[in-house]
Design a protein around this motif. Structure first.
Motif, PDB file in Angstrom:
ATOM      1  N   GLY A   1       0.873  -1.218   0.173  1.00  0.00           N
ATOM      2  CA  GLY A   1      -0.056  -0.017  -0.084  1.00  0.00           C
ATOM      3  C   GLY A   1       0.813   1.278   0.037  1.00  0.00           C
ATOM      4  N   LEU A   2       2.077   1.296   0.626  1.00  0.00           N
ATOM      5  CA  LEU A   2       2.752   2.486   0.851  1.00  0.00           C
ATOM      6  C   LEU A   2       3.413   2.701  -0.736  1.00  0.00           C
ATOM      7  CD1 LEU A   2       4.049   4.728   2.277  1.00  0.00           C
ATOM      8  CD2 LEU A   2       5.866   3.149   3.156  1.00  0.00           C
ATOM      9  N   GLY A   3       3.740   1.627  -1.290  1.00  0.00           N
ATOM     10  CA  GLY A   3       4.264   1.735  -2.531  1.00  0.00           C
ATOM     11  C   GLY A   3       3.443   2.471  -3.465  1.00  0.00           C
ATOM     12  N   PHE A   4       2.152   2.035  -3.359  1.00  0.00           N
ATOM     13  CA  PHE A   4       1.194   2.794  -4.363  1.00  0.00           C
ATOM     14  C   PHE A   4       1.031   4.111  -3.711  1.00  0.00           C
ATOM     15  CE2 PHE A   4      -2.909   4.403  -5.092  1.00  0.00           C
ATOM     16  CZ  PHE A   4      -3.055   4.198  -6.476  1.00  0.00           C
ATOM     17  N   VAL A   5       1.051   4.323  -2.731  1.00  0.00           N
ATOM     18  CA  VAL A   5       0.821   5.926  -2.097  1.00  0.00           C
ATOM     19  C   VAL A   5       1.988   6.796  -2.701  1.00  0.00           C
ATOM     20  CG1 VAL A   5       0.831   7.439  -0.146  1.00  0.00           C
ATOM     21  CG2 VAL A   5      -0.440   5.314  -0.081  1.00  0.00           C
ATOM     22  N   LEU A   6       3.228   6.244  -2.652  1.00  0.00           N
ATOM     23  CA  LEU A   6       4.437   7.071  -3.246  1.00  0.00           C
ATOM     24  C   LEU A   6       4.057   6.980  -4.465  1.00  0.00           C
ATOM     25  CD1 LEU A   6       7.109   5.612  -1.189  1.00  0.00           C
ATOM     26  CD2 LEU A   6       5.824   7.670  -0.754  1.00  0.00           C
ATOM     27  N   SER A   7       3.643   6.002  -5.326  1.00  0.00           N
ATOM     28  CA  SER A   7       3.526   6.026  -6.739  1.00  0.00           C
ATOM     29  C   SER A   7       2.345   7.047  -7.105  1.00  0.00           C
ATOM     30  CB  SER A   7       3.281   4.745  -7.506  1.00  0.00           C
ATOM     31  OG  SER A   7       2.895   4.750  -8.818  1.00  0.00           O
ATOM     32  N   GLY A   8       1.294   6.989  -6.359  1.00  0.00           N
ATOM     33  CA  GLY A   8       0.085   7.545  -6.814  1.00  0.00           C
ATOM     34  C   GLY A   8       0.323   9.342  -6.631  1.00  0.00           C
ATOM     35  N   LEU A   9       1.103   9.918  -5.505  1.00  0.00           N
ATOM     36  CA  LEU A   9       1.544  11.052  -5.348  1.00  0.00           C
ATOM     37  C   LEU A   9       2.323  11.502  -6.527  1.00  0.00           C
ATOM     38  CD1 LEU A   9       2.188  10.986  -1.445  1.00  0.00           C
ATOM     39  CD2 LEU A   9      -0.119  12.029  -2.619  1.00  0.00           C
ATOM     40  N   ARG A  10       3.313  10.705  -6.984  1.00  0.00           N
ATOM     41  CA  ARG A  10       4.029  11.197  -8.037  1.00  0.00           C
ATOM     42  C   ARG A  10       3.179  11.147  -9.544  1.00  0.00           C
ATOM     43  NH1 ARG A  10       7.717   6.974  -6.169  1.00  0.00           N
ATOM     44  NH2 ARG A  10       6.907   5.809  -7.618  1.00  0.00           N
ATOM     45  N   SER A  11       2.344  10.392  -9.784  1.00  0.00           N
ATOM     46  CA  SER A  11       1.639  10.459 -10.801  1.00  0.00           C
ATOM     47  C   SER A  11       0.427  11.476 -10.742  1.00  0.00           C
ATOM     48  CB  SER A  11       0.842   8.980 -11.212  1.00  0.00           C
ATOM     49  OG  SER A  11       0.211   8.488 -10.193  1.00  0.00           O
ATOM     50  N   SER A  12      -0.018  11.774  -9.525  1.00  0.00           N
ATOM     51  CA  SER A  12      -1.075  12.866  -9.153  1.00  0.00           C
ATOM     52  C   SER A  12      -0.402  14.328  -9.669  1.00  0.00           C
ATOM     53  CB  SER A  12      -1.710  12.727  -7.782  1.00  0.00           C
ATOM     54  OG  SER A  12      -2.254  11.727  -7.585  1.00  0.00           O
ATOM     55  N   ARG A  13       0.917  14.392  -9.396  1.00  0.00           N
ATOM     56  CA  ARG A  13       1.403  15.774  -9.841  1.00  0.00           C
ATOM     57  C   ARG A  13       1.551  15.740 -11.077  1.00  0.00           C
ATOM     58  NH1 ARG A  13       5.177  14.444  -5.230  1.00  0.00           N
ATOM     59  NH2 ARG A  13       6.524  13.645  -6.643  1.00  0.00           N
ATOM     60  N   ARG A  14       1.583  14.889 -11.877  1.00  0.00           N
ATOM     61  CA  ARG A  14       1.706  14.873 -13.495  1.00  0.00           C
ATOM     62  C   ARG A  14      -0.059  15.015 -14.018  1.00  0.00           C
ATOM     63  NH1 ARG A  14       4.932  10.566 -12.651  1.00  0.00           N
ATOM     64  NH2 ARG A  14       3.665   9.212 -13.800  1.00  0.00           N
ATOM     65  N   TYR A  15      -0.880  14.637 -13.076  1.00  0.00           N
ATOM     66  CA  TYR A  15      -2.465  14.462 -13.393  1.00  0.00           C
ATOM     67  C   TYR A  15      -3.073  15.918 -13.357  1.00  0.00           C
ATOM     68  CZ  TYR A  15      -7.383  13.376 -13.007  1.00  0.00           C
ATOM     69  OH  TYR A  15      -8.712  13.583 -13.267  1.00  0.00           O
ATOM     70  N   HIS A  16      -2.991  16.444 -12.341  1.00  0.00           N
ATOM     71  CA  HIS A  16      -3.778  17.687 -11.789  1.00  0.00           C
ATOM     72  C   HIS A  16      -3.408  18.928 -12.690  1.00  0.00           C
ATOM     73  CE1 HIS A  16      -5.827  15.940  -8.514  1.00  0.00           C
ATOM     74  NE2 HIS A  16      -4.957  15.664  -8.090  1.00  0.00           N
ATOM     75  N   GLY A  17      -4.296  19.503 -13.249  1.00  0.00           N
ATOM     76  CA  GLY A  17      -4.002  20.796 -14.392  1.00  0.00           C
ATOM     77  C   GLY A  17      -3.799  20.425 -15.511  1.00  0.00           C
ATOM     78  N   ARG A  18      -3.728  19.193 -15.897  1.00  0.00           N
ATOM     79  CA  ARG A  18      -3.362  18.860 -17.442  1.00  0.00           C
ATOM     80  C   ARG A  18      -4.526  18.593 -18.123  1.00  0.00           C
ATOM     81  NH1 ARG A  18       1.426  15.826 -17.229  1.00  0.00           N
ATOM     82  NH2 ARG A  18       1.495  16.032 -19.352  1.00  0.00           N
ATOM     83  N   ALA A  19      -4.308  19.071 -19.364  1.00  0.00           N
ATOM     84  CA  ALA A  19      -5.638  18.475 -20.279  1.00  0.00           C
ATOM     85  C   ALA A  19      -5.597  17.363 -20.566  1.00  0.00           C
ATOM     86  CB  ALA A  19      -5.091  19.412 -21.791  1.00  0.00           C
ATOM     87  N   PHE A  20      -6.718  16.916 -21.281  1.00  0.00           N
ATOM     88  CA  PHE A  20      -7.039  15.253 -21.389  1.00  0.00           C
ATOM     89  C   PHE A  20      -5.948  14.830 -22.405  1.00  0.00           C
ATOM     90  CE2 PHE A  20      -9.643  12.198 -23.799  1.00  0.00           C
ATOM     91  CZ  PHE A  20      -9.686  11.120 -22.796  1.00  0.00           C
TER      92      PHE A  20
END
Length: 212
Positions: free
Chosen positions: A92-111
């Motif tokens: 679970g911790l591994g996903f949290v760290l990965s998810g936080l990284r990918s979230s930074r690339r997700y928010h505010g981006r065009a589709f």
């Protein structure tokens, strides 16, 4: 007459209707009854029975006279759902760290930027992951997801999951589907015919329109 879908324009045939997705503008349309005059010939090629319909589609930016050279991927029909409960443990911790990284690339981006991001992931052409390894990835996703802020929509959740699976060496498709009457769109991760991190019965109600 033959016509072709422009780059980043996608069609799904749902009964007598056609749903279109213009990924450049993140815009869906439902062309009611259009399936009777526009037929799918696979790979982005269309057969249009009424030339006047081609003119309308072309003027709307939904069809063109020349093929797009980029290959189009086709989703396999979902046949099973991978349960996280098949694994005794998940990182679970591994996903949290990965998810936080990918979230930074997700928010505010065009589709379309998100689509390009996933297209650029280092994903193996074929996944050699075992069922147990996949189940552990999904268990990690389920365990870590509540700790990721602002992840209430399927676009964000499935984006994180596809990125996480790529980090673990799993070749997952990002599949977008639509339904009509009422209209709805959904997206999920899929490994071959195996739905990952989602419910098969829910996914089966949608017709795939885009595979990344």
């Amino acid at each position: 007459m033959d016509a072709y879908l422009p780059a980043d324009v996608h069609f799904a045939w749902v009964g007598d209707d056609i749903v279109t997705l213009d990924a450049r503008n993140d815009a869906y349309l439902c062309l009611v009854g259009a399936a009777t005059v526009v037929r799918d010939r696979q790979g982005g090629r269309l057969e249009i029975l009424d030339p006047g319909v081609f003119d309308l589609l072309r003027d709307a930016g939904l069809a063109q006279g020349e093929p797009d050279p980029a290959p189009r991927r086709i989703a396999l029909r979902p046949q099973a759902c991978l349960s996280p409960f098949e694994a005794s443990d998940g990182d679970g911790l591994g996903f949290v760290l990965s998810g936080l990284r990918s979230s930074r690339r997700y928010h505010g981006r065009a589709f379309l930027d998100l689509i390009d991001e996933v297209r650029g992931l280092e994903r193996p052409t074929e996944s050699a992951a075992s069922s147990t390894a996949l189940s552990q990835c999904v268990a990690a996703y389920r365990a870590g997801l509540p700790w990721i802020p602002r992840q209430g929509v399927c676009l964000h959740r499935s984006f994180m999951l596809v990125c996480f699976l790529a980090e673990r060496g799993v070749a997952a498709d990002w599949v977008f589907g639509v339904r009509t009457w009422p209209f709805a769109a959904h997206c999920w991760a899929q490994v071959g015919p195996l739905v990952v991190g989602d419910d098969l019965h829910k996914v089966a109600r949608y017709t795939p329109i885009l595979v990344v």
